[in-house]
Write an enzyme that holds these catalytic residues in place. Structure first.
Site, PDB file in Angstrom:
ATOM      1  N   ASP A 175      -2.073  19.379  32.619  1.00 56.04           N
ATOM      2  CA  ASP A 175      -3.126  18.907  32.059  1.00 56.04           C
ATOM      3  C   ASP A 175      -3.668  20.566  31.669  1.00 56.04           C
ATOM      4  O   ASP A 175      -2.660  21.662  32.130  1.00 56.04           O
ATOM      5  CB  ASP A 175      -4.031  19.089  33.070  1.00 56.04           C
ATOM      6  CG  ASP A 175      -5.809  18.556  33.450  1.00 56.04           C
ATOM      7  OD1 ASP A 175      -5.611  17.968  31.978  1.00 56.04           O
ATOM      8  OD2 ASP A 175      -6.022  18.524  34.360  1.00 56.04           O
TER       9      ASP A 175
ATOM     10  N   ASN B  13      -7.007   7.256  30.685  1.00 51.63           N
ATOM     11  CA  ASN B  13      -7.349   7.868  29.083  1.00 51.63           C
ATOM     12  C   ASN B  13      -8.144   7.510  28.685  1.00 51.63           C
ATOM     13  O   ASN B  13      -8.518   7.708  26.529  1.00 51.63           O
ATOM     14  CB  ASN B  13      -5.954   8.905  29.028  1.00 51.63           C
ATOM     15  CG  ASN B  13      -5.647   9.617  29.516  1.00 51.63           C
ATOM     16  OD1 ASN B  13      -4.519   9.872  30.045  1.00 51.63           O
ATOM     17  ND2 ASN B  13      -6.393  10.200  30.261  1.00 51.63           N
TER      18      ASN B  13
HETATM   19  C1  IPE Z   1      -4.974  13.166  33.662  1.00 47.48           C
HETATM   20  O1  IPE Z   1      -5.622  14.396  33.471  1.00 47.48           O
HETATM   21  C2  IPE Z   1      -4.158  12.621  33.845  1.00 47.48           C
HETATM   22  C3  IPE Z   1      -2.888  13.357  32.861  1.00 47.48           C
HETATM   23  C4  IPE Z   1      -2.581  14.338  32.992  1.00 47.48           C
HETATM   24  C5  IPE Z   1      -1.812  11.749  31.786  1.00 47.48           C
HETATM   25  P1  IPE Z   1      -6.789  13.698  32.333  1.00 47.48           P
HETATM   26  O2  IPE Z   1      -7.190  15.494  32.302  1.00 47.48           O
HETATM   27  O3  IPE Z   1      -7.027  12.923  32.116  1.00 47.48           O
HETATM   28  O4  IPE Z   1      -8.501  14.150  34.323  1.00 47.48           O
HETATM   29  P2  IPE Z   1      -9.653  14.139  34.665  1.00 47.48           P
HETATM   30  O5  IPE Z   1     -10.345  13.087  33.713  1.00 47.48           O
HETATM   31  O6  IPE Z   1      -9.707  15.609  34.333  1.00 47.48           O
HETATM   32  O7  IPE Z   1      -9.611  13.816  35.735  1.00 47.48           O
HETATM   33  C1  IPE Z   2      -4.053  16.581  29.670  1.00 43.76           C
HETATM   34  O1  IPE Z   2      -4.034  17.405  28.468  1.00 43.76           O
HETATM   35  C2  IPE Z   2      -2.691  15.312  28.713  1.00 43.76           C
HETATM   36  C3  IPE Z   2      -3.554  13.782  28.179  1.00 43.76           C
HETATM   37  C4  IPE Z   2      -4.378  13.394  29.790  1.00 43.76           C
HETATM   38  C5  IPE Z   2      -2.885  13.291  27.570  1.00 43.76           C
HETATM   39  P1  IPE Z   2      -5.886  17.230  28.796  1.00 43.76           P
HETATM   40  O2  IPE Z   2      -6.584  16.255  27.321  1.00 43.76           O
HETATM   41  O3  IPE Z   2      -6.487  16.709  29.667  1.00 43.76           O
HETATM   42  O4  IPE Z   2      -6.595  18.768  28.384  1.00 43.76           O
HETATM   43  P2  IPE Z   2      -7.659  19.533  28.961  1.00 43.76           P
HETATM   44  O5  IPE Z   2      -7.991  18.613  30.285  1.00 43.76           O
HETATM   45  O6  IPE Z   2      -8.759  18.264  28.497  1.00 43.76           O
HETATM   46  O7  IPE Z   2      -8.211  20.369  28.866  1.00 43.76           O
HETATM   47 MG    MG Z   3      -7.775  16.756  31.458  1.00 41.40          MG
END
Ligand code: IPE
Ligand code: IPE
Ligand code: MG
Length: 259
Positions: free
Chosen positions: A35, A83
């Site tokens: 994340d 997502n």
């Molecule tokens: C969790 O991260 C999903 C992945 C790492 C693929 P998100 O960024 O989607 O989760 P939330 O929305 O912060 O809970």
């Molecule tokens: C995790 O990084 C990758 C996926 C969920 C695919 P994020 O895209 O969730 O990054 P933040 O949480 O917005 O920083």
């Molecule tokens: Mg995230």
């Protein structure tokens, strides 16, 4: 451990001691919630996709390091069932990145004897992305090194419902055959999960400081240890993995018993 510690960790930052790692207590299964790609990009005034691209290097390094340490399963949460709610441009960009990365990396993974597997519902992915994962699985399925489990369009609630429906189908089939309904054991139920046959994670790492599961492996993490690091995923490297492992090894796992 497949390589000596000083080869795996050649330049430890001061204060971090690779030799403190207990080779006998390397987790069998590490699951990572990658994340912080978006925040990494935002800090640099870049498009979010640039953050995802930068995250690939962290994935590469984590795979190599885990494999060198003798980890048997590494699960990486790459795209959740939630997502899809992201902007279309980001979703399309991610799917494209998955396809291109998988195609580019599969030979190297194969050389390292890594077995690639996915968990999640691949049927909803664009054809190119689905095929890239399927080809990687096909090419590496007989490898005996670390299993890399890519969680893509994965959601634990969806997975649990899928397993429940499989049990229900079995009951319906038994009823149709005039047999008594059966009582399902945890093992019966687990056969319907994407993770069937895999050990539960010993360690779950989440980067970017968020302390939540976000629909990841709800059934399987019942007794996993959690380590949250503030590092954003693109900045994650072997030394941060080492810190997480040392924290894990400092924990006292009891599984509900008295020690
Ligand atoms: C969790 O991260 C999903 C992945 C790492 C693929 P998100 O960024 O989607 O989760 P939330 O929305 O912060 O809970
Ligand atoms: C995790 O990084 C990758 C996926 C969920 C695919 P994020 O895209 O969730 O990054 P933040 O949480 O917005 O920083
Ligand atoms: Mg995230």
């Amino acid at each position: 451990m497949n390589k000596p510690l000083d080869i795996i960790f050649p330049n430890p930052p001061s204060g971090l001691a690779p030799e403190a790692l207990d080779a006998a207590r390397i987790p069998e299964h590490i699951a990572v919630i990658m994340d912080g790609n978006g925040r990494w990009a935002k800090k640099r005034a870049l498009n979010r996709l640039k953050g995802h691209k930068a995250g690939i290097e962290a994935v590469r390094e984590t795979i190599r390091c885990a494999s060198d340490l003798g980890v048997r399963y590494l699960t990486i949460y790459s795209f959740s069932t939630e997502n899809w709610k992201r902007p279309q441009e980001e979703v399309v960009g991610l799917m494209d990145l998955f396809a291109k990365t998988m195609l580019a990396e599969v030979d190297g993974l194969h050389e390292e004897h890594v077995r690639v597997k996915t968990i999640g519902d691949l049927s909803l992915l664009p054809e190119e992305t689905r095929e890239a994962f399927e080809e990687a699985w096909e090419k590496t399925k007989n490898n005996t090194g670390m299993t890399l489990v890519v969680a893509v369009n994965y959601g634990s609630r969806q997975e649990i419902l899928r397993a429940v429906n499989r049990c229900a189908e079995e009951v319906a089939a038994r009823t149709a055959d005039g047999l008594a309904p059966k009582e399902f054991s945890a093992e019966d139920f687990e056969r319907g999960l994407y993770t069937a046959g895999m050990p539960d994670p010993d360690l779950v790492i989440r980067t970017s400081g968020e302390v939540r599961l976000s629909n990841f492996l709800l059934w399987q993490v019942a007794y996993s240890e959690f380590v949250v690091t503030d590092v954003l995923w693109p900045d994650f490297d072997r030394y941060e993995l080492l810190r997480c492992l040392l924290e894990f090894q400092g924990r006292d796992r009891r599984f509900g018993a008295v020690k």
